[in-house]
Design a protein around this motif. Structure first.
Motif, short mmCIF file in Angstrom:
data_model
loop_
_atom_site.label_atom_id
_atom_site.label_comp_id
_atom_site.label_asym_id
_atom_site.label_seq_id
_atom_site.Cartn_x
_atom_site.Cartn_y
_atom_site.Cartn_z
N PHE A 1 -6.76 28.53 -15.34
CA PHE A 1 -5.12 28.12 -15.07
C PHE A 1 -4.87 27.12 -16.03
CE2 PHE A 1 -6.42 29.00 -10.15
CZ PHE A 1 -5.98 30.46 -10.38
N ASP A 2 -3.85 27.51 -16.74
CA ASP A 2 -3.37 26.36 -17.83
C ASP A 2 -2.63 25.41 -17.10
OD1 ASP A 2 -2.85 25.80 -20.41
OD2 ASP A 2 -0.73 26.54 -20.30
N ALA A 3 -1.95 25.47 -16.14
CA ALA A 3 -1.40 24.67 -15.26
C ALA A 3 -1.12 25.10 -13.77
CB ALA A 3 0.31 24.62 -15.69
N VAL A 4 -1.31 24.17 -12.77
CA VAL A 4 -1.12 24.65 -11.48
C VAL A 4 0.02 23.55 -10.63
CG1 VAL A 4 -2.18 24.59 -9.01
CG2 VAL A 4 -3.75 24.95 -11.16
N ARG A 5 1.17 24.37 -10.12
CA ARG A 5 1.90 23.39 -9.32
C ARG A 5 2.18 23.92 -8.04
NH1 ARG A 5 7.18 24.34 -8.03
NH2 ARG A 5 7.10 26.51 -9.01
N PRO A 6 2.25 22.90 -7.00
CA PRO A 6 2.35 23.35 -5.81
C PRO A 6 4.04 22.85 -5.56
CG PRO A 6 2.00 20.55 -5.98
CD PRO A 6 1.76 21.33 -7.39
N HIS A 7 4.37 24.05 -4.60
CA HIS A 7 5.81 23.79 -4.17
C HIS A 7 5.47 23.33 -2.69
CE1 HIS A 7 10.02 24.72 -3.42
NE2 HIS A 7 9.69 25.30 -2.06
N ILE A 8 5.91 22.26 -2.34
CA ILE A 8 5.78 21.82 -0.82
C ILE A 8 6.73 21.84 -0.35
CG2 ILE A 8 5.16 19.54 0.35
CD1 ILE A 8 3.70 18.62 -2.46
N THR A 9 6.70 22.48 0.96
CA THR A 9 7.74 22.94 1.92
C THR A 9 7.71 21.88 3.14
OG1 THR A 9 6.38 24.39 3.12
CG2 THR A 9 7.80 25.29 1.36
N HIS A 10 6.56 21.35 3.61
CA HIS A 10 6.51 20.34 4.60
C HIS A 10 5.46 19.37 4.21
CE1 HIS A 10 8.26 24.01 6.74
NE2 HIS A 10 8.56 23.26 7.26
N LEU A 11 5.88 18.15 4.54
CA LEU A 11 4.54 16.97 4.46
C LEU A 11 5.30 15.98 5.75
CD1 LEU A 11 2.76 15.61 2.79
CD2 LEU A 11 4.62 14.52 1.51
N MET A 12 4.23 15.83 6.68
CA MET A 12 4.46 15.07 7.74
C MET A 12 3.24 14.14 8.11
SD MET A 12 6.17 17.97 10.28
CE MET A 12 5.51 19.46 9.36
N GLU B 1 0.79 12.75 -3.91
CA GLU B 1 0.40 12.67 -5.48
C GLU B 1 -1.09 13.32 -5.67
OE1 GLU B 1 -0.01 8.43 -6.11
OE2 GLU B 1 2.21 8.35 -6.00
N PHE B 2 -1.85 13.61 -4.69
CA PHE B 2 -3.11 14.22 -5.08
C PHE B 2 -2.81 15.72 -5.33
CE2 PHE B 2 -6.06 17.46 -3.34
CZ PHE B 2 -7.00 17.03 -4.30
N TYR B 3 -2.03 16.40 -4.55
CA TYR B 3 -1.68 17.89 -4.78
C TYR B 3 -0.96 17.90 -5.93
CZ TYR B 3 -4.04 19.38 -0.60
OH TYR B 3 -4.88 19.63 0.32
N GLU B 4 -0.05 16.81 -6.31
CA GLU B 4 0.68 17.00 -7.63
C GLU B 4 0.03 16.59 -8.87
OE1 GLU B 4 4.35 14.87 -6.54
OE2 GLU B 4 5.17 16.52 -5.74
N SER B 5 -1.07 16.10 -8.74
CA SER B 5 -1.97 15.65 -9.81
C SER B 5 -2.46 17.04 -10.35
CB SER B 5 -3.07 14.59 -9.34
OG SER B 5 -4.23 15.46 -8.71
N ASP B 6 -3.00 16.69 -11.51
CA ASP B 6 -3.55 17.79 -12.60
C ASP B 6 -5.07 17.92 -12.29
OD1 ASP B 6 -3.55 20.05 -13.92
OD2 ASP B 6 -3.75 18.82 -16.02
N ALA C 1 0.80 -1.29 -0.05
CA ALA C 1 -0.01 0.07 0.04
C ALA C 1 0.67 1.17 -0.24
CB ALA C 1 -1.00 0.02 1.18
N LYS C 2 0.52 2.37 -0.43
CA LYS C 2 1.06 3.59 -0.66
C LYS C 2 1.10 4.24 0.85
CE LYS C 2 -0.19 5.03 -5.42
NZ LYS C 2 -1.03 6.20 -5.96
N SER C 3 2.10 4.95 1.28
CA SER C 3 1.88 5.81 2.44
C SER C 3 1.28 6.82 2.41
CB SER C 3 3.38 6.23 2.75
OG SER C 3 3.78 7.13 1.83
N LYS C 4 0.80 7.18 3.42
CA LYS C 4 -0.43 8.27 3.54
C LYS C 4 0.26 9.42 3.03
CE LYS C 4 -2.90 6.09 7.27
NZ LYS C 4 -2.52 4.73 7.34
N LYS C 5 1.68 9.88 3.32
CA LYS C 5 2.23 10.70 2.79
C LYS C 5 2.33 10.73 1.28
CE LYS C 5 6.14 11.28 4.87
NZ LYS C 5 7.38 11.64 5.65
N LYS C 6 2.41 9.70 0.70
CA LYS C 6 2.58 9.71 -0.93
C LYS C 6 1.32 9.92 -1.53
CE LYS C 6 4.32 6.86 -4.36
NZ LYS C 6 5.32 5.91 -4.82
#
Length: 133
Positions: free
Chosen positions: A61-72, A11-16, A2-7
Motif C-alpha cells: 500500500f502506498d497510502a491507507v486512509r480510514p473513513h470513520i463512520t462511528h467513534l464512541m 489519531e492512531f487510525y489516521e496515522s500512517d 490529556a487527550k480524550s480517549k476517542k482522540k
C-alpha cells in the motif's frame, strides 16, 4: 490537558502506521493485545505481531486512509467503525476501499491496551456499501 480517549484512537487510525510503524509505539501500550476475527480466521496479536503485519502491508500500500463512520467512548473503552481505503504501489492514482472494520479498544495509561476487532472484505453490492458512508 490529556487527550480524550476517542482522540487517541482516531489519531492512531489516521496515522500512517502502515508506512511508519513507530506510530504504533506512540498509541499502543507495550503490553497491548489485539483479538481479531476476520474472514481469514482468528488472530491474537501482540504489538510485535501488529508491527510485522503493518510492515508487510506497507509493502503493498502506498497510502491507507480510514473513513470513520462511528467513534464512541464509554469509560476506558472506545468503539470505532470504519472502512480502509488504499492506494497501491502499482496504481497510486486510484484509491479503493478494501475492508470494513469495527473495533472496541480498552485504553490504559493513555494508550490502546486491549483491542477486540472484526473485519470483512468490501461488498460488491452497492446497496451494502450505503451503510458505510
Amino acid at each position: 490537558m490529556a487527550k480524550s480517549k476517542k482522540k487517541i484512537v482516531r489519531e492512531f487510525y489516521e496515522s500512517d502506521f502502515f508506512n511508519d510503524t513507530s506510530n504504533l509505539d506512540k498509541y499502543m501500550h507495550p503490553e497491548m493485545e489485539l483479538y481479531w476475527n476476520a474472514k481469514t480466521g482468528y488472530n491474537h496479536m501482540d504489538i510485535q505481531a501488529v508491527k510485522d503485519m503493518a510492515t508487510e502491508a506497507g509493502k503493498s500500500f502506498d497510502a491507507v486512509r480510514p473513513h470513520i463512520t462511528h467513534l464512541m467512548s464509554d469509560g476506558d473503552n472506545v468503539v470505532i467503525r470504519f472502512t480502509y481505503h488504499v492506494t497501491t504501489i502499482e496504481t497510486p492514482e486510484v484509491e479503493e476501499p478494501i475492508a470494513h472494520f469495527m473495533a472496541i479498544w480498552e485504553l490504559k495509561d493513555g494508550l490502546m491496551y486491549r483491542g477486540y476487532q472484526m473485519s470483512q472484505p468490501i461488498e460488491e453490492d452497492k446497496e451494502a456499501m450505503k451503510s458505510w458512508k
